[in-house]
Scaffold this motif. Structure first.
Motif, PDB file in Angstrom:
ATOM      1  N   GLY A  10      41.714  19.944  64.397  1.00  0.00           N
ATOM      2  CA  GLY A  10      40.377  20.195  64.269  1.00  0.00           C
ATOM      3  C   GLY A  10      39.837  20.596  62.795  1.00  0.00           C
ATOM      4  N   ASP A  11      38.727  21.179  62.802  1.00  0.00           N
ATOM      5  CA  ASP A  11      38.009  21.553  61.377  1.00  0.00           C
ATOM      6  C   ASP A  11      38.202  23.058  61.334  1.00  0.00           C
ATOM      7  N   ALA A  12      38.938  23.227  60.268  1.00  0.00           N
ATOM      8  CA  ALA A  12      39.373  24.684  59.739  1.00  0.00           C
ATOM      9  C   ALA A  12      37.803  25.606  59.433  1.00  0.00           C
ATOM     10  N   ASN A  13      36.709  24.960  59.145  1.00  0.00           N
ATOM     11  CA  ASN A  13      35.795  25.760  58.719  1.00  0.00           C
ATOM     12  C   ASN A  13      34.822  25.778  59.835  1.00  0.00           C
ATOM     13  N   ALA A  14      35.045  25.292  61.048  1.00  0.00           N
ATOM     14  CA  ALA A  14      33.957  25.354  62.037  1.00  0.00           C
ATOM     15  C   ALA A  14      34.253  26.639  62.739  1.00  0.00           C
ATOM     16  N   ASP A  15      32.915  27.198  63.277  1.00  0.00           N
ATOM     17  CA  ASP A  15      32.962  28.336  63.969  1.00  0.00           C
ATOM     18  C   ASP A  15      31.897  27.737  65.183  1.00  0.00           C
ATOM     19  N   LEU A  25      30.831  26.796  73.744  1.00  0.00           N
ATOM     20  CA  LEU A  25      30.252  25.682  74.480  1.00  0.00           C
ATOM     21  C   LEU A  25      29.909  24.674  73.794  1.00  0.00           C
ATOM     22  N   ASN A  26      30.081  24.355  72.175  1.00  0.00           N
ATOM     23  CA  ASN A  26      30.215  23.309  71.586  1.00  0.00           C
ATOM     24  C   ASN A  26      31.331  23.120  70.778  1.00  0.00           C
ATOM     25  N   GLY A  27      31.378  21.870  70.500  1.00  0.00           N
ATOM     26  CA  GLY A  27      32.488  21.412  69.551  1.00  0.00           C
ATOM     27  C   GLY A  27      33.628  20.608  70.140  1.00  0.00           C
ATOM     28  N   PRO A  28      34.500  19.763  69.668  1.00  0.00           N
ATOM     29  CA  PRO A  28      35.603  19.456  70.074  1.00  0.00           C
ATOM     30  C   PRO A  28      36.808  20.054  70.831  1.00  0.00           C
TER      31      PRO A  28
END
Length: 179
Positions: A10-15, A25-28
């Motif tokens: 995934g994306d290490a910087n995503a929250d 509720l969002n995101g992969p």
């Protein structure tokens, strides 16, 4: 997620946490197989079904508007071909019930089948799931079936039977009172 070899899934910087509600509720979403000794990710695929694969009206799709019912998960291992293990990932049980069978062969995940009751209670499988899942060869054909609450899904991903008693003892109690 960081695997045992330091690789990011995934994306290490995503929250993706909704900080007002605490829900994500969002995101992969992903399904990953890890090496049990090293923690290294062996294969990763998109989690199926995704939160919004059926649309963004969650109340209509999953039975509530805030993400609780779509975030109900169970899993089991079943011998759907009678020989090799498959993992069955289950999402939802109060309204829509989905089960997805995956095979891990030669280092790769492959989807075997998907069962989806849909949210329409005219479907005898809608709302039949509950807080447990069991695996058994209920029809004696040498292949496992998935017993999920008041319903059973055959080894081929098709509905085998449904009690239509709904989610849990409250529905059974109400039906007994009615005669």
């Amino acid at each position: 997620t960081v695997d045992g070899a330091g690789k990011v899934v995934g994306d290490a910087n995503a929250d993706y946490v909704n900080h007002e509600t605490g829900y994500i509720l969002n995101g992969p979403e992903f399904l990953t197989v890890f090496d049990g000794q090293t923690g290294k990710a062996l294969d990763t695929t998109k989690y199926v079904p995704g939160r919004s694969d059926f649309g963004d009206d969650w109340k209509k799709v999953w039975g509530d508007a805030y993400g609780n019912r779509m975030d109900r998960f169970l899993a089991c291992v079943a011998y759907l071909d009678g020989v090799h293990p498959s993992v069955v990932m289950c999402r939802g049980y109060y309204t829509r019930t989905t089960l997805v069978a995956w095979d891990f062969r030669d280092g790769k995940l492959a989807q075997r089948w998907m069962f989806d009751s849909g949210p329409d209670f005219k479907n005898p499988y809608a709302g039949q799931g509950d807080h447990q899942v069991s695996v058994a060869d209920v029809d004696g054909d040498g292949k496992d079936e998935i017993v999920y609450g008041g319903m059973c899904v055959d080894d081929n991903g098709k509905g085998l039977w449904s009690t239509r008693l709904g989610h849990g003892a409250l529905d059974l109690t109400a039906q007994c009172r009615e005669g």
